[in-house]
Design an enzyme around this catalytic site. Structure first.
Site, PDB file in Angstrom:
ATOM      1  N   GLU A  98      -9.673  12.694   7.657  1.00 48.72           N
ATOM      2  CA  GLU A  98      -9.610  14.027   7.050  1.00 48.72           C
ATOM      3  C   GLU A  98     -10.953  14.745   7.116  1.00 48.72           C
ATOM      4  O   GLU A  98     -11.011  15.939   7.408  1.00 48.72           O
ATOM      5  CB  GLU A  98      -9.185  13.905   5.588  1.00 48.72           C
ATOM      6  CG  GLU A  98      -7.787  13.344   5.379  1.00 48.72           C
ATOM      7  CD  GLU A  98      -7.568  12.989   3.920  1.00 48.72           C
ATOM      8  OE1 GLU A  98      -7.150  13.884   3.155  1.00 48.72           O
ATOM      9  OE2 GLU A  98      -7.831  11.832   3.548  1.00 48.72           O
ATOM     10  N   GLN A 103      -2.821   2.918  15.033  1.00 49.94           N
ATOM     11  CA  GLN A 103      -1.770   3.470  14.183  1.00 49.94           C
ATOM     12  C   GLN A 103      -0.980   4.562  14.914  1.00 49.94           C
ATOM     13  O   GLN A 103       0.253   4.631  14.816  1.00 49.94           O
ATOM     14  CB  GLN A 103      -2.385   4.031  12.906  1.00 49.94           C
ATOM     15  CG  GLN A 103      -1.382   4.537  11.883  1.00 49.94           C
ATOM     16  CD  GLN A 103      -2.060   4.975  10.589  1.00 49.94           C
ATOM     17  OE1 GLN A 103      -3.279   4.884  10.445  1.00 49.94           O
ATOM     18  NE2 GLN A 103      -1.269   5.443   9.651  1.00 49.94           N
ATOM     19  N   ARG A 133      -7.090   4.130  13.404  1.00 48.52           N
ATOM     20  CA  ARG A 133      -6.226   5.306  13.588  1.00 48.52           C
ATOM     21  C   ARG A 133      -5.606   5.368  14.973  1.00 48.52           C
ATOM     22  O   ARG A 133      -4.469   5.870  15.116  1.00 48.52           O
ATOM     23  CB  ARG A 133      -7.031   6.578  13.320  1.00 48.52           C
ATOM     24  CG  ARG A 133      -7.628   6.670  11.925  1.00 48.52           C
ATOM     25  CD  ARG A 133      -6.573   6.647  10.842  1.00 48.52           C
ATOM     26  NE  ARG A 133      -7.162   6.858   9.519  1.00 48.52           N
ATOM     27  CZ  ARG A 133      -6.493   6.785   8.387  1.00 48.52           C
ATOM     28  NH1 ARG A 133      -5.210   6.477   8.401  1.00 48.52           N
ATOM     29  NH2 ARG A 133      -7.095   7.001   7.233  1.00 48.52           N
ATOM     30  N   GLU A 147     -10.079   4.203   3.866  1.00 50.53           N
ATOM     31  CA  GLU A 147      -9.294   4.991   2.926  1.00 50.53           C
ATOM     32  C   GLU A 147      -9.761   4.645   1.522  1.00 50.53           C
ATOM     33  O   GLU A 147      -9.785   3.468   1.134  1.00 50.53           O
ATOM     34  CB  GLU A 147      -7.792   4.747   3.093  1.00 50.53           C
ATOM     35  CG  GLU A 147      -7.254   5.286   4.411  1.00 50.53           C
ATOM     36  CD  GLU A 147      -5.740   5.282   4.490  1.00 50.53           C
ATOM     37  OE1 GLU A 147      -5.093   4.649   3.618  1.00 50.53           O
ATOM     38  OE2 GLU A 147      -5.192   5.898   5.418  1.00 50.53           O
ATOM     39  N   ASP A 164      -8.807   0.626   2.245  1.00 49.17           N
ATOM     40  CA  ASP A 164      -7.771   0.285   3.220  1.00 49.17           C
ATOM     41  C   ASP A 164      -8.300   0.643   4.616  1.00 49.17           C
ATOM     42  O   ASP A 164      -8.070   1.734   5.117  1.00 49.17           O
ATOM     43  CB  ASP A 164      -6.486   1.058   2.884  1.00 49.17           C
ATOM     44  CG  ASP A 164      -5.391   0.839   3.901  1.00 49.17           C
ATOM     45  OD1 ASP A 164      -5.376  -0.229   4.532  1.00 49.17           O
ATOM     46  OD2 ASP A 164      -4.542   1.737   4.064  1.00 49.17           O
ATOM     47  N   ASP A 220       0.850  -1.187   0.000  1.00 48.57           N
ATOM     48  CA  ASP A 220       0.000   0.000   0.000  1.00 48.57           C
ATOM     49  C   ASP A 220       0.891   1.244   0.000  1.00 48.57           C
ATOM     50  O   ASP A 220       1.903   1.297   0.707  1.00 48.57           O
ATOM     51  CB  ASP A 220      -0.907   0.012   1.231  1.00 48.57           C
ATOM     52  CG  ASP A 220      -2.022   1.028   1.112  1.00 48.57           C
ATOM     53  OD1 ASP A 220      -2.490   1.272  -0.013  1.00 48.57           O
ATOM     54  OD2 ASP A 220      -2.438   1.577   2.137  1.00 48.57           O
ATOM     55  N   LYS A 235      -3.351  -1.553  10.050  1.00 49.30           N
ATOM     56  CA  LYS A 235      -3.773  -1.772   8.673  1.00 49.30           C
ATOM     57  C   LYS A 235      -4.000  -3.258   8.366  1.00 49.30           C
ATOM     58  O   LYS A 235      -4.246  -3.610   7.215  1.00 49.30           O
ATOM     59  CB  LYS A 235      -2.699  -1.239   7.718  1.00 49.30           C
ATOM     60  CG  LYS A 235      -2.360   0.237   7.918  1.00 49.30           C
ATOM     61  CD  LYS A 235      -3.379   1.117   7.236  1.00 49.30           C
ATOM     62  CE  LYS A 235      -2.876   2.554   7.171  1.00 49.30           C
ATOM     63  NZ  LYS A 235      -3.736   3.380   6.305  1.00 49.30           N
ATOM     64  N   GLU A 290      -9.210   4.187  -2.125  1.00 46.68           N
ATOM     65  CA  GLU A 290      -8.035   3.951  -2.959  1.00 46.68           C
ATOM     66  C   GLU A 290      -8.428   3.204  -4.230  1.00 46.68           C
ATOM     67  O   GLU A 290      -9.535   2.661  -4.346  1.00 46.68           O
ATOM     68  CB  GLU A 290      -6.983   3.133  -2.203  1.00 46.68           C
ATOM     69  CG  GLU A 290      -6.515   3.779  -0.900  1.00 46.68           C
ATOM     70  CD  GLU A 290      -5.304   3.081  -0.299  1.00 46.68           C
ATOM     71  OE1 GLU A 290      -4.547   2.432  -1.068  1.00 46.68           O
ATOM     72  OE2 GLU A 290      -5.099   3.203   0.922  1.00 46.68           O
ATOM     73  N   THR A 331      -8.565  -5.393   4.050  1.00 46.85           N
ATOM     74  CA  THR A 331      -8.547  -4.502   2.894  1.00 46.85           C
ATOM     75  C   THR A 331      -9.604  -5.033   1.940  1.00 46.85           C
ATOM     76  O   THR A 331      -9.516  -6.182   1.506  1.00 46.85           O
ATOM     77  CB  THR A 331      -7.165  -4.495   2.212  1.00 46.85           C
ATOM     78  OG1 THR A 331      -6.186  -4.028   3.134  1.00 46.85           O
ATOM     79  CG2 THR A 331      -7.178  -3.608   0.973  1.00 46.85           C
ATOM     80  N   HIS A 350      -4.026  14.081   0.541  1.00 47.11           N
ATOM     81  CA  HIS A 350      -4.151  13.273   1.755  1.00 47.11           C
ATOM     82  C   HIS A 350      -2.901  13.410   2.622  1.00 47.11           C
ATOM     83  O   HIS A 350      -2.999  13.631   3.836  1.00 47.11           O
ATOM     84  CB  HIS A 350      -4.378  11.808   1.388  1.00 47.11           C
ATOM     85  CG  HIS A 350      -4.343  10.873   2.554  1.00 47.11           C
ATOM     86  ND1 HIS A 350      -5.346  10.827   3.501  1.00 47.11           N
ATOM     87  CD2 HIS A 350      -3.421   9.936   2.936  1.00 47.11           C
ATOM     88  CE1 HIS A 350      -5.056   9.907   4.408  1.00 47.11           C
ATOM     89  NE2 HIS A 350      -3.887   9.360   4.096  1.00 47.11           N
TER      90      HIS A 350
END
Length: 417
Positions: free
Chosen positions: A359, A241, A238, A202, A234, A129, A254, A204, A258, A136
């Protein structure tokens, strides 16, 4: 602008159809309790590619069965010339004016999409990834390091990535279990072990390596090696992370899942929608420089429980999938058929273009208000997140089908007595 290729199957000619003759994406399906079979989407039907091959009506390889297994990897290994020839032969059987024999074959070897169950379309060899969307990366960097230090020093020179878990890649529709993990405690001293409280998505695009390599690839070679693309979510914890990512980057945050869309849109289907990467703030080294337009104009959207919360476009990426693949290969790292490359979160310059809840809620400080009146900072149990994407032509679109996942509660403490 590219025009619609008309098919004799009326459902493929509707402007809102995801799967016109211009598309012909590859997937794997089953009907009731039947075997998994390779299929190609056209309008509201799925062509049974495995059945056509077994009957000798459409073969990719005259000397071997390559679609008798429930994945497209064996077909991908045959290379771009075979991909193109097979697509052309199938197009001839489906296009308006095809002879009766061709129409009879398709009618015999096809099923209604509404009656089919879709499965993983390929075996994922390995999964990498990337972090290749500038909007972003700037947003996230600003949140955590301030606007002056938003991008790390290497970001404008290489597509940054990490190796993810191929074993946790799942097909659209699979439930996503909220993960447990180690989180910062309120005093930021001793961590706690708990379900993630800041679970996220996410938006993607995933590029699928069709032909393998044993050494460095040029950008042009990398572009030719990409078989097709899928939508890719993804899922990201958070809070896990935030505790783990220094000094080596994402790991357990992560690894939950996915999700990919069930149809692989061929690179050839997206060729009319090629577009250039954005202007470079700093020149790339020669081995990564753009040689031609290698991004695509693909409109993208995110929905939460059916309500659109974001929209953007793949053309906002700073690095193309070809540059990502070329960079990945520079050390001599072998790339294999079925390798999956995530683009990184695709965001744009405006708030409604942001491809993650991190975001959209600015780290949880600006909750989203939904049409129902509910608010969200991150995903709650029971929420269904879906990614949508299509390249728009003249009276048609090349779509991916939705990429969905519903989040279900974490399991009971796996380590409790």
């Amino acid at each position: 602008m590219t025009d619609l290729k008309r098919a004799w199957l009326a459902s493929a000619n509707l402007p809102e159809a995801d799967f016109p003759l211009n598309n012909l994406p590859y997937g794997v399906f089953s009907v009731e309790d039947g075997d998994l079979r390779c299929g190609v989407a056209i309008g509201d039907r799925i062509v049974d590619a495995t059945g056509l091959e077994a009957a000798g009506l459409l073969r990719a390889d005259p000397d071997a069965d390559v679609l008798d297994a429930p994945y497209w990897n064996d077909f991908m290994e045959l290379g771009p010339a075979t991909w193109s020839a097979y697509r052309a032969a199938l197009t001839a059987m489906l296009e308006d004016g095809a002879d009766d024999d061709a129409q009879d074959a398709i009618t015999t070897y096809s099923v209604k999409m509404a009656e089919a169950t879709l499965h993983m379309p390929f075996r994922v060899a390995e999964y990498t990834d990337f972090y290749a969307g500038r909007h972003h990366a700037t947003n996230v960097g600003t949140m955590f390091r301030g606007a002056e230090n938003a991008l790390p020093p290497n970001w404008l020179h290489i597509p940054i990535g990490y190796n993810g878990r191929a074993s946790s890649v799942v097909v659209s529709g699979t439930e996503i279990r909220r993960p447990w993990g180690q989180l910062k405690s309120p005093d930021h001293d001793t961590p706690i072990f708990a379900p993630s409280r800041r679970f996220d998505i996410e938006l993607e695009l995933g590029a699928i390596v069709g032909t393998g390599s044993d050494g460095p690839l040029t950008v042009d070679q990398a572009f030719e090696n990409i078989f097709g693309y899928v939508l890719l979510n993804d899922w990201s914890a958070r809070d896990i992370q935030a505790w783990e990512y220094q000094p080596l980057g994402p790991f357990q945050a992560k690894a939950t899942a996915t999700t990919i869309s069930p149809w692989i849109v061929p690179a050839e289907a997206l060729a009319p929608f090629r577009t250039a990467t954005p202007p470079r703030e700093k020149p790339l080294l020669p081995h990564l420089q753009d040689t031609a337009p290698m991004l695509y104009d693909i409109e993208l959207a995110v929905t939460l429980n059916g309500e659109q919360i974001a929209r953007t476009n793949y053309n906002k990426m700073y690095y193309s999938a070809a540059q990502q693949l070329a960079h990945h290969s520079t050390s001599g790292c072998p790339m294999r058929t079925g390798d999956l490359l995530g683009s990184g979160t695709i965001s744009g310059p405006e708030k409604h273009n942001r491809g993650s809840l991190l975001e959209l809620s600015w780290g949880g400080k600006e909750p989203l208000t939904l049409n129902s009146g509910d608010t969200r900072t991150f995903i709650e149990d029971g929420d269904t997140l879906a990614l949508h994407g299509a390249a728009k032509g003249n009276g048609f679109q090349v779509g991916f089908g939705p990429c969905t996942g519903q989040v279900v509660p974490a399991k009971d403490d796996p380590f409790s007595n």
